[in-house]
Design an enzyme around this catalytic site. Structure first.
Site, PDB file in Angstrom:
ATOM      1  CE  LYS A  24      43.302  48.306  88.636  1.00 49.48           C
ATOM      2  NZ  LYS A  24      43.236  49.022  87.215  1.00 49.48           N
ATOM      3  NE  ARG A  99      37.332  48.941  90.241  1.00 40.94           N
ATOM      4  CZ  ARG A  99      38.133  47.794  89.847  1.00 40.94           C
ATOM      5  NH1 ARG A  99      38.672  46.939  90.677  1.00 40.94           N
ATOM      6  NH2 ARG A  99      38.435  47.728  88.553  1.00 40.94           N
ATOM      7  NE  ARG A 137      41.324  43.846  80.237  1.00 48.04           N
ATOM      8  CZ  ARG A 137      41.194  44.520  81.422  1.00 48.04           C
ATOM      9  NH1 ARG A 137      42.244  44.564  81.987  1.00 48.04           N
ATOM     10  NH2 ARG A 137      39.998  45.212  81.643  1.00 48.04           N
ATOM     11  NE  ARG A 170      37.784  42.099  82.232  1.00 44.65           N
ATOM     12  CZ  ARG A 170      38.462  42.522  83.012  1.00 44.65           C
ATOM     13  NH1 ARG A 170      39.779  42.375  83.508  1.00 44.65           N
ATOM     14  NH2 ARG A 170      37.877  43.644  83.577  1.00 44.65           N
ATOM     15  NE  ARG A 181      35.679  48.040  83.321  1.00 42.87           N
ATOM     16  CZ  ARG A 181      36.599  47.725  82.557  1.00 42.87           C
ATOM     17  NH1 ARG A 181      36.565  47.348  81.193  1.00 42.87           N
ATOM     18  NH2 ARG A 181      37.650  47.180  83.020  1.00 42.87           N
TER      19      ARG A 181
HETATM   20  P1  ADP Z   1      40.268  46.252  85.564  1.00 44.46           P
HETATM   21  O1  ADP Z   1      41.324  45.562  85.867  1.00 44.46           O
HETATM   22  O2  ADP Z   1      39.918  46.568  84.051  1.00 44.46           O
HETATM   23  O3  ADP Z   1      40.115  47.565  86.269  1.00 44.46           O
HETATM   24  P2  ADP Z   1      38.973  44.535  87.387  1.00 44.46           P
HETATM   25  O4  ADP Z   1      39.260  42.914  86.881  1.00 44.46           O
HETATM   26  O5  ADP Z   1      39.617  44.886  88.350  1.00 44.46           O
HETATM   27  O6  ADP Z   1      39.020  45.522  86.081  1.00 44.46           O
HETATM   28  O7  ADP Z   1      37.430  44.616  87.635  1.00 44.46           O
HETATM   29  C1  ADP Z   1      36.458  44.201  86.895  1.00 44.46           C
HETATM   30  C2  ADP Z   1      34.971  44.675  87.558  1.00 44.46           C
HETATM   31  O8  ADP Z   1      34.912  43.953  88.816  1.00 44.46           O
HETATM   32  C3  ADP Z   1      34.970  45.978  87.822  1.00 44.46           C
HETATM   33  O9  ADP Z   1      34.261  47.048  86.768  1.00 44.46           O
HETATM   34  C4  ADP Z   1      33.807  45.948  89.024  1.00 44.46           C
HETATM   35  O10 ADP Z   1      32.584  45.797  88.498  1.00 44.46           O
HETATM   36  C5  ADP Z   1      34.207  44.594  89.637  1.00 44.46           C
HETATM   37  N1  ADP Z   1      34.879  44.935  90.804  1.00 44.46           N
HETATM   38  C6  ADP Z   1      36.272  44.429  90.870  1.00 44.46           C
HETATM   39  N2  ADP Z   1      36.953  44.777  92.201  1.00 44.46           N
HETATM   40  C7  ADP Z   1      35.812  45.559  92.870  1.00 44.46           C
HETATM   41  C8  ADP Z   1      35.748  46.219  93.810  1.00 44.46           C
HETATM   42  N3  ADP Z   1      36.905  46.431  94.717  1.00 44.46           N
HETATM   43  N4  ADP Z   1      34.558  46.853  94.210  1.00 44.46           N
HETATM   44  C9  ADP Z   1      33.578  46.876  93.407  1.00 44.46           C
HETATM   45  N5  ADP Z   1      33.793  46.281  92.320  1.00 44.46           N
HETATM   46  C10 ADP Z   1      34.868  45.506  91.910  1.00 44.46           C
HETATM   47  P1  ADP Z   2      44.200  46.470  84.639  1.00 39.90           P
HETATM   48  O1  ADP Z   2      44.361  45.397  85.412  1.00 39.90           O
HETATM   49  O2  ADP Z   2      44.795  47.846  85.267  1.00 39.90           O
HETATM   50  O3  ADP Z   2      43.001  46.661  83.821  1.00 39.90           O
HETATM   51  P2  ADP Z   2      45.849  45.128  82.670  1.00 39.90           P
HETATM   52  O4  ADP Z   2      47.125  44.456  83.545  1.00 39.90           O
HETATM   53  O5  ADP Z   2      44.971  43.937  82.521  1.00 39.90           O
HETATM   54  O6  ADP Z   2      45.442  46.370  83.394  1.00 39.90           O
HETATM   55  O7  ADP Z   2      46.360  45.743  81.193  1.00 39.90           O
HETATM   56  C1  ADP Z   2      45.388  45.917  80.355  1.00 39.90           C
HETATM   57  C2  ADP Z   2      45.657  45.662  79.035  1.00 39.90           C
HETATM   58  O8  ADP Z   2      46.898  46.360  78.498  1.00 39.90           O
HETATM   59  C3  ADP Z   2      46.132  44.383  78.893  1.00 39.90           C
HETATM   60  O9  ADP Z   2      45.794  43.824  77.542  1.00 39.90           O
HETATM   61  C4  ADP Z   2      47.648  44.102  78.729  1.00 39.90           C
HETATM   62  O10 ADP Z   2      48.245  42.901  78.230  1.00 39.90           O
HETATM   63  C5  ADP Z   2      47.843  45.603  78.323  1.00 39.90           C
HETATM   64  N1  ADP Z   2      49.133  46.112  79.175  1.00 39.90           N
HETATM   65  C6  ADP Z   2      49.193  46.156  80.605  1.00 39.90           C
HETATM   66  N2  ADP Z   2      50.334  46.778  80.832  1.00 39.90           N
HETATM   67  C7  ADP Z   2      50.967  47.389  79.823  1.00 39.90           C
HETATM   68  C8  ADP Z   2      52.077  48.027  79.346  1.00 39.90           C
HETATM   69  N3  ADP Z   2      53.021  48.724  80.145  1.00 39.90           N
HETATM   70  N4  ADP Z   2      52.096  48.588  77.829  1.00 39.90           N
HETATM   71  C9  ADP Z   2      51.313  48.190  77.080  1.00 39.90           C
HETATM   72  N5  ADP Z   2      50.209  47.278  77.215  1.00 39.90           N
HETATM   73  C10 ADP Z   2      49.990  47.023  78.637  1.00 39.90           C
END
Ligand code: ADP
Ligand code: ADP
Ligand code: ZN
Length: 227
Positions: A24, A99, A137, A170, A181
Site C-alpha cells: 500500500k 482499519r 523491509r 521498523r 499485526r
Molecule cells: P503497514 O504499512 O505495515 O500496514 P502502517 O504503517 O500502515 O503499517 O501502520 C503501522 C501501525 O500504525 C499499525 O500497526 C497501527 O498500530 C498503526 N496504525 C496505522 N494506521 C492506523 C489506523 N487507521 N488505525 C489504527 N492504527 C493504525
Molecule cells: P504496506 O504499506 O502495505 O505495509 P509496503 O509498500 O511498505 O507495504 O511494502 C512492504 C515491503 O515490500 C517493502 O519493503 C517494499 O519495498 C516491498 N514491496 C512492496 N511492493 C512490492 C512488490 N510488488 N514486490 C516486491 N516487494 C514489494
C-alpha cells in the site's frame, strides 16, 4: 439539476486496503508522485508524531510497538483535521485508513459531508509473501522512505538514497510483532473490506507481482475512475 451540474465531477477519495506488507505504501507513493493527489498515510503520520514526541505519539508508540491498532477516536480526529488542509480540496488518497469498521463508518460520513465519491482497491498478497516483505523491509527514520533488502534495495546498503540516513528495521516489523499485526488485520480490518463490498465495487488487485506491474493495473483502474 442542469447539464453543467451533471457533468461536475465529485472529488474522489481513494482507499488502498490490504494487509501489512501488501504494498500500500509503495503504490500510494507512486500514485501521489504521478498524479499529484494528496497522499495520507496514517502509519507515517503516527511515526512522525512518535519522532516529534507529541501527545499522540506518546500514546501510539507502545501500541504500535506491540502490533496493536491505535484507538479509533485518535485516528478519526487525525484524519478529520488532515483533510481540511488545502491539498485535499480536490480529493485525496488514504493509505492505512480505515482499519476498523468504526473508522470506515466515520469516513463514510466525512466523504458524504464533503460530497466526495469513494474508489476502493484491495491488495491481495499470500501470507508467506507478506512475511518475506515485512522481514526484509528497511525504513529511513529521517524521511520515512521504504526499501526492501531484496526487491528494492538502496543504492548503498543500509543508507537511504533520499537523505543519506542509516536505514533500520521498523520496530513493528520484528517477527513476533508481525504475527500480532496480521492477527489484528484479520480480526479488525478484513470486516472493513466486507463493509465496502456491501456498498459498491471493491477492485481486487493481485499484489503479488513486480511493483511496476501492480502499478500498471492500479493506474488503469484509477484512470477509469477519474474519467
Ligand atoms: P503497514 O504499512 O505495515 O500496514 P502502517 O504503517 O500502515 O503499517 O501502520 C503501522 C501501525 O500504525 C499499525 O500497526 C497501527 O498500530 C498503526 N496504525 C496505522 N494506521 C492506523 C489506523 N487507521 N488505525 C489504527 N492504527 C493504525
Ligand atoms: P504496506 O504499506 O502495505 O505495509 P509496503 O509498500 O511498505 O507495504 O511494502 C512492504 C515491503 O515490500 C517493502 O519493503 C517494499 O519495498 C516491498 N514491496 C512492496 N511492493 C512490492 C512488490 N510488488 N514486490 C516486491 N516487494 C514489494
Ligand atoms: Zn531518508
Amino acid at each position: 439539476m442542469g447539464a453543467a451540474d451533471a457533468q461536475t465531477k465529485r472529488p474522489l477519495c481513494f482507499l488502498l486496503l490490504g494487509p501489512p506488507g501488501a504494498g500500500k505504501g509503495t503504490q500510494s507513493a507512486i500514485i501521489a508522485r504521478r498524479t499529484g493527489v494528496a497522499r495520507i498515510s496514517t502509519g507515517e503520520m503516527l511515526r512522525d508524531a512518535i519522532a516529534r514526541k507529541t501527545p499522540l505519539g506518546e500514546q501510539a508508540a507502545p501500541l504500535m510497538d506491540n502490533g496493536n491498532l491505535v484507538p479509533d477516536s485518535l485516528l478519526v480526529a487525525l484524519i478529520a483535521e488532515r483533510v481540511t488542509e488545502a491539498d485535499c480540496t480536490n480529493g485525496f488518497l488514504l493509505d492505512g485508513f480505515p482499519r476498523t469498521v468504526n473508522q470506515a463508518e466515520s469516513l463514510d460520513r466525512l466523504v458524504a459531508d464533503r460530497g466526495m465519491e469513494l474508489v476502493v482497491m484491495n491488495f491481495d498478497v499470500p501470507r508467506a509473501v507478506l512475511l518475506r516483505r515485512l522481514s526484509g523491509r528497511r525504513w529511513c527514520p529521517n524521511c520515512q522512505a521504504t526499501y526492501h533488502v531484496e526487491t528494492s534495495p538502496s543504492k548503498k546498503p543500509g543508507i537511504c538514497d533520499q537523505c543519506g540516513s542509516k536505514l533500520i528495521q521498523r520496530p513493528d516489523d520484528r517477527e513476533n510483532v508481525v504475527a500480532k499485526r496480521l492477527e489484528a488485520y484479520e480480526a479488525q480490518t478484513v470486516p472493513v473490506i466486507q463493509h465496502y463490498e456491501k456498498r459498491g465495487p471493491v477492485h481486487r488487485v493481485d499484489g503479488y507481482r513486480d511493483v511496476d506491474d501492480v502499478f500498471a493495473e492500479v493506474e488503469q483502474y484509477l484512470t477509469g475512475a477519474m474519467s
